[in-house]
Motif scaffolding. Sequence first.
Motif, PDB file in Angstrom:
ATOM      1  N   ARG A  71      -2.535  -8.117  14.114  1.00  0.00           N
ATOM      2  CA  ARG A  71      -1.615  -8.974  13.370  1.00  0.00           C
ATOM      3  C   ARG A  71      -2.275 -10.263  12.891  1.00  0.00           C
ATOM      4  N   PHE A  72      -3.507 -10.550  13.319  1.00  0.00           N
ATOM      5  CA  PHE A  72      -4.197 -11.725  12.794  1.00  0.00           C
ATOM      6  C   PHE A  72      -4.376 -11.616  11.278  1.00  0.00           C
ATOM      7  N   ILE A  73      -4.340 -10.379  10.771  1.00  0.00           N
ATOM      8  CA  ILE A  73      -4.466 -10.169   9.331  1.00  0.00           C
ATOM      9  C   ILE A  73      -3.414  -9.210   8.791  1.00  0.00           C
ATOM     10  N   MET A  74      -2.911  -8.300   9.648  1.00  0.00           N
ATOM     11  CA  MET A  74      -1.993  -7.268   9.203  1.00  0.00           C
ATOM     12  C   MET A  74      -0.535  -7.742   9.235  1.00  0.00           C
ATOM     13  N   PRO A  75       0.257  -7.416   8.201  1.00  0.00           N
ATOM     14  CA  PRO A  75       1.696  -7.693   8.239  1.00  0.00           C
ATOM     15  C   PRO A  75       2.394  -6.885   9.331  1.00  0.00           C
TER      16      PRO A  75
ATOM     17  N   PRO B 201       0.792  -1.235   0.000  1.00  0.00           N
ATOM     18  CA  PRO B 201       0.000   0.000   0.000  1.00  0.00           C
ATOM     19  C   PRO B 201       0.820   1.280   0.000  1.00  0.00           C
ATOM     20  N   CYS B 202       2.116   1.201   0.274  1.00  0.00           N
ATOM     21  CA  CYS B 202       2.939   2.410   0.270  1.00  0.00           C
ATOM     22  C   CYS B 202       3.580   2.695  -1.091  1.00  0.00           C
ATOM     23  N   THR B 203       3.346   1.840  -2.070  1.00  0.00           N
ATOM     24  CA  THR B 203       3.883   2.102  -3.406  1.00  0.00           C
ATOM     25  C   THR B 203       3.046   3.184  -4.088  1.00  0.00           C
ATOM     26  N   PRO B 204       3.640   3.928  -5.018  1.00  0.00           N
ATOM     27  CA  PRO B 204       2.886   4.992  -5.690  1.00  0.00           C
ATOM     28  C   PRO B 204       1.609   4.507  -6.361  1.00  0.00           C
ATOM     29  N   VAL B 205       1.650   3.325  -6.999  1.00  0.00           N
ATOM     30  CA  VAL B 205       0.463   2.863  -7.702  1.00  0.00           C
ATOM     31  C   VAL B 205      -0.682   2.575  -6.734  1.00  0.00           C
TER      32      VAL B 205
ATOM     33  N   ASP C  23       4.575  -4.576   9.349  1.00  0.00           N
ATOM     34  CA  ASP C  23       4.742  -3.134   9.153  1.00  0.00           C
ATOM     35  C   ASP C  23       3.396  -2.412   9.082  1.00  0.00           C
ATOM     36  N   TYR C  24       2.435  -2.869   9.881  1.00  0.00           N
ATOM     37  CA  TYR C  24       1.071  -2.342   9.802  1.00  0.00           C
ATOM     38  C   TYR C  24       0.986  -0.845  10.106  1.00  0.00           C
ATOM     39  N   LEU C  25       1.856  -0.323  10.960  1.00  0.00           N
ATOM     40  CA  LEU C  25       1.807   1.114  11.259  1.00  0.00           C
ATOM     41  C   LEU C  25       2.207   1.944  10.039  1.00  0.00           C
ATOM     42  N   ALA C  26       3.264   1.522   9.347  1.00  0.00           N
ATOM     43  CA  ALA C  26       3.688   2.224   8.134  1.00  0.00           C
ATOM     44  C   ALA C  26       2.616   2.119   7.056  1.00  0.00           C
TER      45      ALA C  26
END
Length: 247
Positions: A169-173, A129-133, A175-178
Amino acid sequence: MLAAALLGATGLSACEPVDHDPPTAVGTERVVIFGDSVPSGLVGTGSATGLDQKRFTLLNGTISACDSALPFYEERSASGKLVDLAPGCSDGWSVHYPQWLATHADVAIVMGGVHAMLDHRIDGTWTHPCTPVARDWVRDDLAARIAYLREHASEVVVVLPAWPGPLGRFIMPADYLARADCVRQALADGAAAGGATTRDLGTYLCPTSPTSCLPYREADGIHIDPVHAGTVLRWVLDPPALPITNS
C-alpha cells in the motif's frame, strides 16, 4: 521513497560497465531476463544461491523502476503523485531489449506487471488498469514484445506477477488485489496471443489464495526479500526443480 522502493537491489553500481553480449558458457542455456525491480532484485541478490552456473548463462536485461511498456504513459501512486521512473524508461522495450539479444538466446524471460497495476494517463485521462483500454494496452504491448523476442530467442517465457501484499500500500491503491487480477489476466491473454510459455509467480508465492502468501516479501509486500531471492530465482529459471512449500 517511491523511487527507492521500486528500484530495489540490483547488485550493480551505477558506474559499473555492463557487458550486454557476454559469451555463453559451454554446455549452458543462454537466458536473458527482462523486467522491472522485482526480477532485478532477484538477479542482483539471488544469483549467488539461485543460479546454477553449469546450466545457465544469465543476462540481466532488467531495469528497476521501469516496465518498458509501449506506448509509454505516465503513472501515479496511491497518493496521486507521479511515480519517478528510471531515466530513459519512456524509450520502451524496442530500445531496451535489442542490446541484450545480439547473440541468439535459448530463453528470453519477461517478468513485470507491477507498474501496470497503477493508474496511467492514457490519452490525457487517468485510467484504472481494469478498464478495457488499459487491459488492451497491457495485452497488446506484451504480444508485441513476444513477437519481437521470438525472432531472437528459441523460447519466450512470461512470468505473471504476484498479487501485492498489504505492505504494498506504500504505492498501491486500496483495490490492489482487483487491479492485480486485471493485469494478470491481460498479461495471460497477451502471452497466449504471442504463443509464449507462462509461469505464474502469483500461484507460486500465494498457493492457496491471493491473501495467503509465503512470507517472502516482508519488506514491502512487492519485492522478494534478499534471503529468499535465490529460492525464487531458481523457480523462475526452472520451476519443476523447486516444488512449492509453505516453509
